[in-house]
Design a protein around this motif. Sequence first.
Motif, PDB file in Angstrom:
ATOM      1  N   MET A  38      -6.639   1.237   6.814  1.00 49.34           N
ATOM      2  CA  MET A  38      -5.215   1.532   6.638  1.00 49.34           C
ATOM      3  C   MET A  38      -4.456   1.251   7.929  1.00 49.34           C
ATOM      4  SD  MET A  38      -3.470   5.116   5.375  1.00 49.34           S
ATOM      5  CE  MET A  38      -4.184   4.984   3.732  1.00 49.34           C
ATOM      6  N   PRO A  39      -3.324   0.540   7.867  1.00 47.88           N
ATOM      7  CA  PRO A  39      -2.555   0.251   9.085  1.00 47.88           C
ATOM      8  C   PRO A  39      -2.016   1.529   9.737  1.00 47.88           C
ATOM      9  CG  PRO A  39      -1.374  -0.470   7.113  1.00 47.88           C
ATOM     10  CD  PRO A  39      -2.738  -0.079   6.672  1.00 47.88           C
ATOM     11  N   LEU A  40      -1.873   1.491  11.046  1.00 52.61           N
ATOM     12  CA  LEU A  40      -1.465   2.669  11.814  1.00 52.61           C
ATOM     13  C   LEU A  40      -0.141   3.280  11.346  1.00 52.61           C
ATOM     14  CD1 LEU A  40      -2.556   1.716  15.432  1.00 52.61           C
ATOM     15  CD2 LEU A  40      -3.223   3.782  14.190  1.00 52.61           C
ATOM     16  N   PRO A  41       0.912   2.492  11.095  1.00 55.43           N
ATOM     17  CA  PRO A  41       2.168   3.123  10.653  1.00 55.43           C
ATOM     18  C   PRO A  41       1.989   3.934   9.372  1.00 55.43           C
ATOM     19  CG  PRO A  41       2.542   0.838  11.305  1.00 55.43           C
ATOM     20  CD  PRO A  41       1.069   1.028  11.268  1.00 55.43           C
ATOM     21  N   LEU A  42       1.172   3.449   8.468  1.00 54.06           N
ATOM     22  CA  LEU A  42       0.950   4.169   7.219  1.00 54.06           C
ATOM     23  C   LEU A  42       0.068   5.392   7.435  1.00 54.06           C
ATOM     24  CD1 LEU A  42       1.712   4.139   4.290  1.00 54.06           C
ATOM     25  CD2 LEU A  42      -0.243   2.656   3.813  1.00 54.06           C
ATOM     26  N   GLN A  43      -0.798   5.343   8.429  1.00 51.74           N
ATOM     27  CA  GLN A  43      -1.625   6.512   8.754  1.00 51.74           C
ATOM     28  C   GLN A  43      -0.744   7.707   9.105  1.00 51.74           C
ATOM     29  OE1 GLN A  43      -4.710   5.777  11.676  1.00 51.74           O
ATOM     30  NE2 GLN A  43      -5.172   3.770  10.805  1.00 51.74           N
ATOM     31  N   ALA A  44       0.336   7.466   9.835  1.00 50.68           N
ATOM     32  CA  ALA A  44       1.241   8.555  10.218  1.00 50.68           C
ATOM     33  C   ALA A  44       1.882   9.187   8.986  1.00 50.68           C
ATOM     34  CB  ALA A  44       2.314   8.021  11.166  1.00 50.68           C
ATOM     35  N   LYS A  45       2.267   8.362   8.020  1.00 51.48           N
ATOM     36  CA  LYS A  45       2.887   8.886   6.802  1.00 51.48           C
ATOM     37  C   LYS A  45       1.859   9.636   5.949  1.00 51.48           C
ATOM     38  CE  LYS A  45       6.380   5.245   6.754  1.00 51.48           C
ATOM     39  NZ  LYS A  45       6.993   4.120   6.011  1.00 51.48           N
ATOM     40  N   LEU A  46       0.635   9.114   5.930  1.00 46.38           N
ATOM     41  CA  LEU A  46      -0.418   9.804   5.183  1.00 46.38           C
ATOM     42  C   LEU A  46      -0.705  11.169   5.802  1.00 46.38           C
ATOM     43  CD1 LEU A  46      -2.717   9.930   3.097  1.00 46.38           C
ATOM     44  CD2 LEU A  46      -4.154   8.707   4.747  1.00 46.38           C
ATOM     45  N   LEU A  47      -0.731  11.238   7.120  1.00 46.86           N
ATOM     46  CA  LEU A  47      -0.976  12.504   7.798  1.00 46.86           C
ATOM     47  C   LEU A  47       0.049  13.551   7.373  1.00 46.86           C
ATOM     48  CD1 LEU A  47      -2.450  14.199   9.965  1.00 46.86           C
ATOM     49  CD2 LEU A  47      -0.817  13.262  11.634  1.00 46.86           C
ATOM     50  N   HIS A  95      12.314  -2.371 -10.556  1.00 47.86           N
ATOM     51  CA  HIS A  95      13.186  -2.255 -11.720  1.00 47.86           C
ATOM     52  C   HIS A  95      13.015  -0.934 -12.465  1.00 47.86           C
ATOM     53  CE1 HIS A  95      14.240  -6.385 -11.032  1.00 47.86           C
ATOM     54  NE2 HIS A  95      12.988  -6.803 -11.211  1.00 47.86           N
ATOM     55  N   ALA A  96      11.952  -0.197 -12.126  1.00 47.33           N
ATOM     56  CA  ALA A  96      11.715   1.104 -12.767  1.00 47.33           C
ATOM     57  C   ALA A  96      11.001   2.014 -11.774  1.00 47.33           C
ATOM     58  CB  ALA A  96      10.888   0.938 -14.036  1.00 47.33           C
ATOM     59  N   SER A  97      11.131   3.303 -11.987  1.00 53.71           N
ATOM     60  CA  SER A  97      10.441   4.262 -11.122  1.00 53.71           C
ATOM     61  C   SER A  97       8.936   4.161 -11.336  1.00 53.71           C
ATOM     62  CB  SER A  97      10.916   5.683 -11.422  1.00 53.71           C
ATOM     63  OG  SER A  97      12.292   5.818 -11.141  1.00 53.71           O
ATOM     64  N   TYR A  98       8.193   4.447 -10.265  1.00 54.21           N
ATOM     65  CA  TYR A  98       6.731   4.345 -10.339  1.00 54.21           C
ATOM     66  C   TYR A  98       6.101   5.531  -9.621  1.00 54.21           C
ATOM     67  CZ  TYR A  98       1.979   2.744  -9.280  1.00 54.21           C
ATOM     68  OH  TYR A  98       0.620   2.654  -9.151  1.00 54.21           O
ATOM     69  N   PRO A  99       5.291   6.342 -10.329  1.00 52.86           N
ATOM     70  CA  PRO A  99       4.589   7.439  -9.653  1.00 52.86           C
ATOM     71  C   PRO A  99       3.397   6.882  -8.874  1.00 52.86           C
ATOM     72  CG  PRO A  99       4.006   7.385 -11.983  1.00 52.86           C
ATOM     73  CD  PRO A  99       5.044   6.318 -11.770  1.00 52.86           C
ATOM     74  N   GLY A 100       3.320   7.226  -7.609  1.00 56.11           N
ATOM     75  CA  GLY A 100       2.231   6.713  -6.778  1.00 56.11           C
ATOM     76  C   GLY A 100       0.895   7.345  -7.109  1.00 56.11           C
ATOM     77  N   LYS A 101      -0.134   6.886  -6.419  1.00 51.00           N
ATOM     78  CA  LYS A 101      -1.493   7.355  -6.695  1.00 51.00           C
ATOM     79  C   LYS A 101      -1.642   8.851  -6.420  1.00 51.00           C
ATOM     80  CE  LYS A 101      -3.047   3.371  -7.962  1.00 51.00           C
ATOM     81  NZ  LYS A 101      -3.379   3.120  -9.391  1.00 51.00           N
ATOM     82  N   PHE A 102      -0.904   9.361  -5.431  1.00 54.01           N
ATOM     83  CA  PHE A 102      -0.974  10.813  -5.190  1.00 54.01           C
ATOM     84  C   PHE A 102      -0.486  11.578  -6.421  1.00 54.01           C
ATOM     85  CE2 PHE A 102      -1.541   9.943  -0.664  1.00 54.01           C
ATOM     86  CZ  PHE A 102      -2.348  11.002  -0.278  1.00 54.01           C
ATOM     87  N   LEU A 106       0.810  -1.207   0.000  1.00 52.82           N
ATOM     88  CA  LEU A 106       0.000   0.000   0.000  1.00 52.82           C
ATOM     89  C   LEU A 106       0.849   1.264   0.000  1.00 52.82           C
ATOM     90  CD1 LEU A 106      -2.821   1.142  -0.044  1.00 52.82           C
ATOM     91  CD2 LEU A 106      -2.920   0.936   2.446  1.00 52.82           C
ATOM     92  N   GLU A 107       1.929   1.281   0.784  1.00 54.28           N
ATOM     93  CA  GLU A 107       2.771   2.483   0.857  1.00 54.28           C
ATOM     94  C   GLU A 107       3.380   2.800  -0.504  1.00 54.28           C
ATOM     95  OE1 GLU A 107       6.595   4.330   3.321  1.00 54.28           O
ATOM     96  OE2 GLU A 107       5.881   2.293   3.759  1.00 54.28           O
ATOM     97  N   ALA A 108       3.931   1.779  -1.176  1.00 49.68           N
ATOM     98  CA  ALA A 108       4.542   1.999  -2.485  1.00 49.68           C
ATOM     99  C   ALA A 108       3.494   2.430  -3.510  1.00 49.68           C
ATOM    100  CB  ALA A 108       5.248   0.725  -2.955  1.00 49.68           C
ATOM    101  N   LEU A 109       2.290   1.859  -3.401  1.00 51.30           N
ATOM    102  CA  LEU A 109       1.227   2.204  -4.339  1.00 51.30           C
ATOM    103  C   LEU A 109       0.795   3.654  -4.167  1.00 51.30           C
ATOM    104  CD1 LEU A 109      -0.732   0.776  -6.466  1.00 51.30           C
ATOM    105  CD2 LEU A 109      -2.377   0.796  -4.610  1.00 51.30           C
ATOM    106  N   LEU A 110       0.683   4.104  -2.916  1.00 52.76           N
ATOM    107  CA  LEU A 110       0.226   5.471  -2.651  1.00 52.76           C
ATOM    108  C   LEU A 110       1.289   6.516  -2.968  1.00 52.76           C
ATOM    109  CD1 LEU A 110      -1.719   5.146   0.720  1.00 52.76           C
ATOM    110  CD2 LEU A 110      -2.681   5.750  -1.497  1.00 52.76           C
ATOM    111  N   PHE A 111       2.502   6.266  -2.505  1.00 51.37           N
ATOM    112  CA  PHE A 111       3.535   7.299  -2.566  1.00 51.37           C
ATOM    113  C   PHE A 111       4.514   7.130  -3.717  1.00 51.37           C
ATOM    114  CE2 PHE A 111       2.827   6.962   2.244  1.00 51.37           C
ATOM    115  CZ  PHE A 111       1.721   7.803   2.176  1.00 51.37           C
TER     116      PHE A 111
END
Length: 350
Positions: free
Chosen positions: A134-143, A111-118, A95-100
């Motif tokens: 969403m798991p708590l550790p990722l909530q902090a990064k989203l905040l 193997h290649a750069s990926y632009p996240g959903k944001f 989820l973190e890699a997908l979002l960010f």
Amino acid sequence: MSEQSLVDAALDGRTPSLETCAPAHGVPEPVACAPSSRRLLELARRVAASECTVLIAGESGTGKEVLARFIHRNSRRADGPFVAVNCAAIPESMLEALLFGYERGAFTGAHASYPGKFEQAQGGTLLLDEISEMPLPLQAKLLRVLQEREVERLGGRAPIALDVRVIATTNRRLREEVAAGRFREDLYYRINVFPLVLEPLRARRDDILPLAMQLISARCPPGERIPALSAEAAHLLLTYSWPGNVRELDNLVQRALVLVNGPVIGPEHIQFEPALEPAAQTPAKTPAREQPAGSLADAIEQAERALILEALRESRGCRRAVAERLGISPRTLRYKLARLREEGIDVPAA
């Protein structure tokens, strides 16, 4: 509007208030024929004109994403992208890699750069569906991303400025999740700038037949005649409690279109989900004379409760086995178990 008026309108092929609920310029609009739905849609129109972060709450299947898309279409960002992320359907490790997003070499397999959903939502709207999962550790990064309005890819060295409007949805009571320590309080206040609450389908009966007709029209193959609803079929739809909300109605419409072989959908074509039928149609362990009198909705809820608890006992608490046995998703099962606990029912531990 009375049940007879709704049924008569369906029989005449003039679904009540459907003209005011019709798609605009070919884009599906939320059906808002019930007074509460009309009020909600007006609020949605007003908040669409702003840049406020919106939190849409409601039971599963009520149409939260449909409302989010409506807000996007009526905002100044309508020409920008609408990107939806289901936080409950993506593994925590991804989820973190997908979002960010991430840079090449950030981790094994990158193997290649990926632009996240944001980044993909730049200039548009990002929908964080079921944000409560969403798991708590990722909530902090989203905040931090929401506060700073910038994102840094995994393995990246520089932040990327964001121009994104965020809409979040949840089928949980987030205040209770905060109190239980499962959701960050600071994130709750960050996303709850403008809350909208979608009522369950059983609480907005005037929407049922318009929705049914809209779904029938959408599900009919192009060029085929759109069948009408008989009075008896319409009565069944109006008196059912719809625990699965609009998603369950859509499933029922698809079953009806498979079964119907004429111009009218009759009661014989209306097939509710077996696990959610009224208690009178379900084998009961206690005699009917011992069943407490109540409404149809009460009978359905009692039958569903009994089926879930019986499946838990027979599956020895294995949630995956219970979900497969009942024919529902694990997420739906978690929601139903949470509702049982709120009602004071002892749910066997996993």
